[in-house]
Design a protein around this motif. Structure first.
Motif, PDB file in Angstrom:
ATOM      1  N   LEU A 148       0.830  -1.210   0.000  1.00 57.17           N
ATOM      2  CA  LEU A 148       0.000   0.000   0.000  1.00 57.17           C
ATOM      3  C   LEU A 148       0.864   1.259   0.000  1.00 57.17           C
ATOM      4  CD1 LEU A 148      -2.703  -0.997   2.673  1.00 57.17           C
ATOM      5  CD2 LEU A 148      -2.877  -1.148   0.181  1.00 57.17           C
ATOM      6  N   ALA A 149       2.039   1.179   0.605  1.00 53.18           N
ATOM      7  CA  ALA A 149       2.908   2.349   0.721  1.00 53.18           C
ATOM      8  C   ALA A 149       3.587   2.728  -0.589  1.00 53.18           C
ATOM      9  CB  ALA A 149       3.970   2.099   1.793  1.00 53.18           C
ATOM     10  N   ASP A 150       3.573   1.832  -1.564  1.00 49.05           N
ATOM     11  CA  ASP A 150       4.242   2.111  -2.846  1.00 49.05           C
ATOM     12  C   ASP A 150       3.798   3.434  -3.456  1.00 49.05           C
ATOM     13  OD1 ASP A 150       5.935  -0.011  -2.980  1.00 49.05           O
ATOM     14  OD2 ASP A 150       4.758  -1.189  -4.391  1.00 49.05           O
ATOM     15  N   ILE A 151       2.539   3.817  -3.230  1.00 52.39           N
ATOM     16  CA  ILE A 151       2.018   5.031  -3.849  1.00 52.39           C
ATOM     17  C   ILE A 151       2.772   6.255  -3.358  1.00 52.39           C
ATOM     18  CG2 ILE A 151      -0.001   6.538  -4.023  1.00 52.39           C
ATOM     19  CD1 ILE A 151      -1.732   4.038  -4.055  1.00 52.39           C
ATOM     20  N   PHE A 152       2.940   6.394  -2.024  1.00 56.28           N
ATOM     21  CA  PHE A 152       3.641   7.602  -1.574  1.00 56.28           C
ATOM     22  C   PHE A 152       5.155   7.458  -1.699  1.00 56.28           C
ATOM     23  CE2 PHE A 152       2.716   5.653   2.687  1.00 56.28           C
ATOM     24  CZ  PHE A 152       4.000   5.516   3.176  1.00 56.28           C
ATOM     25  N   ILE A 153       5.668   6.225  -1.745  1.00 60.40           N
ATOM     26  CA  ILE A 153       7.092   6.044  -2.048  1.00 60.40           C
ATOM     27  C   ILE A 153       7.376   6.534  -3.465  1.00 60.40           C
ATOM     28  CG2 ILE A 153       8.905   4.337  -2.443  1.00 60.40           C
ATOM     29  CD1 ILE A 153       8.346   4.763   0.485  1.00 60.40           C
ATOM     30  N   ALA A 154       6.485   6.195  -4.404  1.00 61.24           N
ATOM     31  CA  ALA A 154       6.665   6.621  -5.793  1.00 61.24           C
ATOM     32  C   ALA A 154       6.593   8.136  -5.916  1.00 61.24           C
ATOM     33  CB  ALA A 154       5.599   5.976  -6.679  1.00 61.24           C
ATOM     34  N   THR A 155       5.758   8.783  -5.084  1.00 56.49           N
ATOM     35  CA  THR A 155       5.670  10.243  -5.095  1.00 56.49           C
ATOM     36  C   THR A 155       7.024  10.862  -4.760  1.00 56.49           C
ATOM     37  OG1 THR A 155       3.347  10.164  -4.440  1.00 56.49           O
ATOM     38  CG2 THR A 155       4.502  12.248  -4.103  1.00 56.49           C
ATOM     39  N   LYS A 156       7.685  10.285  -3.772  1.00 60.65           N
ATOM     40  CA  LYS A 156       9.019  10.765  -3.410  1.00 60.65           C
ATOM     41  C   LYS A 156      10.020  10.487  -4.525  1.00 60.65           C
ATOM     42  CE  LYS A 156      12.995   9.600  -0.577  1.00 60.65           C
ATOM     43  NZ  LYS A 156      13.580   8.658   0.389  1.00 60.65           N
ATOM     44  N   MET A 157       9.982   9.278  -5.069  1.00 59.87           N
ATOM     45  CA  MET A 157      10.981   8.854  -6.044  1.00 59.87           C
ATOM     46  C   MET A 157      10.872   9.580  -7.382  1.00 59.87           C
ATOM     47  SD  MET A 157      12.828   6.718  -4.437  1.00 59.87           S
ATOM     48  CE  MET A 157      12.833   5.475  -3.133  1.00 59.87           C
ATOM     49  N   ALA A 158       9.786  10.310  -7.591  1.00 57.91           N
ATOM     50  CA  ALA A 158       9.655  11.077  -8.826  1.00 57.91           C
ATOM     51  C   ALA A 158      10.746  12.133  -8.942  1.00 57.91           C
ATOM     52  CB  ALA A 158       8.277  11.724  -8.901  1.00 57.91           C
ATOM     53  N   ASP A 159      11.349  12.493  -7.812  1.00 57.43           N
ATOM     54  CA  ASP A 159      12.429  13.475  -7.798  1.00 57.43           C
ATOM     55  C   ASP A 159      13.771  12.749  -7.852  1.00 57.43           C
ATOM     56  OD1 ASP A 159      13.511  16.276  -7.224  1.00 57.43           O
ATOM     57  OD2 ASP A 159      14.366  15.110  -5.564  1.00 57.43           O
ATOM     58  N   SER A 160      14.612  13.091  -8.828  1.00 63.80           N
ATOM     59  CA  SER A 160      15.890  12.387  -8.996  1.00 63.80           C
ATOM     60  C   SER A 160      16.806  12.580  -7.786  1.00 63.80           C
ATOM     61  CB  SER A 160      16.597  12.860 -10.265  1.00 63.80           C
ATOM     62  OG  SER A 160      16.887  14.245 -10.201  1.00 63.80           O
ATOM     63  N   GLY A 161      16.735  13.749  -7.150  1.00 68.00           N
ATOM     64  CA  GLY A 161      17.547  13.987  -5.958  1.00 68.00           C
ATOM     65  C   GLY A 161      17.136  13.061  -4.824  1.00 68.00           C
ATOM     66  N   ALA A 162      15.840  12.824  -4.693  1.00 64.27           N
ATOM     67  CA  ALA A 162      15.349  11.912  -3.661  1.00 64.27           C
ATOM     68  C   ALA A 162      15.797  10.484  -3.954  1.00 64.27           C
ATOM     69  CB  ALA A 162      13.825  11.990  -3.583  1.00 64.27           C
ATOM     70  N   ARG A 163      15.813  10.109  -5.237  1.00 66.59           N
ATOM     71  CA  ARG A 163      16.281   8.769  -5.602  1.00 66.59           C
ATOM     72  C   ARG A 163      17.747   8.604  -5.216  1.00 66.59           C
ATOM     73  NH1 ARG A 163      13.181  10.058 -10.339  1.00 66.59           N
ATOM     74  NH2 ARG A 163      14.996  10.250 -11.701  1.00 66.59           N
ATOM     75  N   ARG A 164      18.521   9.629  -5.476  1.00 67.31           N
ATOM     76  CA  ARG A 164      19.950   9.559  -5.162  1.00 67.31           C
ATOM     77  C   ARG A 164      20.161   9.481  -3.640  1.00 67.31           C
ATOM     78  NH1 ARG A 164      20.970  13.322  -8.009  1.00 67.31           N
ATOM     79  NH2 ARG A 164      21.552  12.152  -9.877  1.00 67.31           N
ATOM     80  N   ARG A 165      19.398  10.281  -2.886  1.00 63.04           N
ATOM     81  CA  ARG A 165      19.505  10.247  -1.424  1.00 63.04           C
ATOM     82  C   ARG A 165      19.139   8.873  -0.875  1.00 63.04           C
ATOM     83  NH1 ARG A 165      16.897  14.972  -1.471  1.00 63.04           N
ATOM     84  NH2 ARG A 165      14.949  14.021  -0.749  1.00 63.04           N
ATOM     85  N   THR A 166      18.108   8.276  -1.460  1.00 60.79           N
ATOM     86  CA  THR A 166      17.657   6.961  -1.003  1.00 60.79           C
ATOM     87  C   THR A 166      18.768   5.934  -1.124  1.00 60.79           C
ATOM     88  OG1 THR A 166      15.340   7.387  -1.549  1.00 60.79           O
ATOM     89  CG2 THR A 166      16.038   5.076  -1.469  1.00 60.79           C
ATOM     90  N   VAL A 167      19.440   5.920  -2.269  1.00 58.66           N
ATOM     91  CA  VAL A 167      20.532   4.968  -2.493  1.00 58.66           C
ATOM     92  C   VAL A 167      21.673   5.210  -1.507  1.00 58.66           C
ATOM     93  CG1 VAL A 167      22.297   4.247  -4.143  1.00 58.66           C
ATOM     94  CG2 VAL A 167      19.951   4.595  -4.914  1.00 58.66           C
ATOM     95  N   HIS A 192      16.237   7.836   7.479  1.00 58.20           N
ATOM     96  CA  HIS A 192      15.712   7.424   6.170  1.00 58.20           C
ATOM     97  C   HIS A 192      14.223   7.741   6.065  1.00 58.20           C
ATOM     98  CE1 HIS A 192      15.840   5.450   2.384  1.00 58.20           C
ATOM     99  NE2 HIS A 192      15.260   4.324   2.756  1.00 58.20           N
ATOM    100  N   ARG A 193      13.472   7.475   7.127  1.00 56.43           N
ATOM    101  CA  ARG A 193      12.033   7.781   7.128  1.00 56.43           C
ATOM    102  C   ARG A 193      11.796   9.284   7.023  1.00 56.43           C
ATOM    103  NH1 ARG A 193      11.586   4.080  11.831  1.00 56.43           N
ATOM    104  NH2 ARG A 193      11.002   2.005  11.040  1.00 56.43           N
ATOM    105  N   ALA A 194      12.609  10.067   7.743  1.00 54.74           N
ATOM    106  CA  ALA A 194      12.456  11.524   7.681  1.00 54.74           C
ATOM    107  C   ALA A 194      12.702  12.025   6.269  1.00 54.74           C
ATOM    108  CB  ALA A 194      13.424  12.191   8.666  1.00 54.74           C
ATOM    109  N   SER A 195      13.661  11.422   5.594  1.00 58.41           N
ATOM    110  CA  SER A 195      13.951  11.784   4.206  1.00 58.41           C
ATOM    111  C   SER A 195      12.756  11.469   3.316  1.00 58.41           C
ATOM    112  CB  SER A 195      15.184  11.031   3.720  1.00 58.41           C
ATOM    113  OG  SER A 195      15.440  11.295   2.355  1.00 58.41           O
ATOM    114  N   THR A 196      12.128  10.314   3.545  1.00 51.83           N
ATOM    115  CA  THR A 196      10.942   9.948   2.778  1.00 51.83           C
ATOM    116  C   THR A 196       9.811  10.926   3.039  1.00 51.83           C
ATOM    117  OG1 THR A 196      11.534   7.615   2.826  1.00 51.83           O
ATOM    118  CG2 THR A 196       9.239   8.132   2.368  1.00 51.83           C
TER     119      THR A 196
END
Length: 221
Positions: A148-167, A192-196
């Motif tokens: 169920l959380a994939d939806i708001f995870i994807a919202t974050k991941m739409a930003d390339s900077g957020a993708r880089r931070r996640t890795v 990590h959660r705060a970043s999300t």
């Protein structure tokens, strides 16, 4: 069925299928290049996970989630994940390498035009960490909520900077696991959660803060 499942999930979490939109099975089967049987199986799986809603005699529709519902999912995950982290058994060298390999695949998605596979890889990464815990019933519930959380995870991941931070944050978490430092693992997961949370839409973020304030945090063991 697995290919149809992953393609359908990607369409939902990326917003290609809008909340409330009906899945027209014949059209979707042709678009995905599969028959109706594996498509229907994939639809049933996503309905069981809560990403779709099945209405008898009407078909399948993309589920709508209110900001407060997403905030509650995030809060429940925080509580249950902390339970798993507190009880996990330390990974061996092979597991550490498998986590680094998953994160390397995510890194390849950071700058890719189609970054949506990163959402699935991110879920696999976290569930691999949580599966180190012997608390299997809690783990099964966490798996359900992550779908169920994939939806708001994807919202974050739409930003390339957020993708880089996640890795980058994943690499730090792996280092904590390799060092067998439970306190640092818990601290890194909170970072990590705060970043999300910073990547959530304003209405979901406000709801999350309200839910966080209303429910007391677990005491440190």
């Amino acid at each position: 069925m697995e290919r149809a499942l992953q393609q359908l999930r990607a369409k939902v979490v990326s917003g290609a299928l809008s909340p409330g939109e009906q899945i027209r099975q014949q059209e979707m089967a042709e678009e995905l290049g599969v028959s109706r049987v594996p498509l229907r199986e994939a639809l049933n799986v996503l309905a069981d996970q809560g990403l779709l809603i099945h209405r008898p005699n009407s078909g399948y529709f993309v589920a709508k989630r209110a900001p407060n519902e997403l905030a509650q999912i995030r809060r429940i995950l925080q509580l249950l994940e902390n339970e798993l982290l507190a009880s996990l058994e330390w990974p061996d060298a092979q597991c550490i390498e498998e986590l680094r390999a998953l994160n390397a695949l995510m890194r390849e998605c950071v700058s890719a035009e189609d970054w949506t596979p990163l959402v699935r890889l991110n879920r696999e990464f976290h569930l691999k960490v949580f599966s180190l815990s012997p608390s299997r019933l809690i783990l099964e519930e966490v798996k359900r909520l992550w779908a169920l959380a994939d939806i708001f995870i994807a919202t974050k991941m739409a930003d390339s900077g957020a993708r880089r931070r996640t890795v980058e944050e994943h690499e730090l978490l792996i280092d904590c696991l390799a060092g067998r430092d439970r306190s640092r693992c818990l601290q890194m997961m909170e970072i990590h959660r705060a970043s999300t949370s910073s990547g959530l839409p304003p209405d979901v973020k406000a709801a999350a803060e309200t839910v966080q304030a209303e429910v007391p945090a677990p005491s440190a063991a």
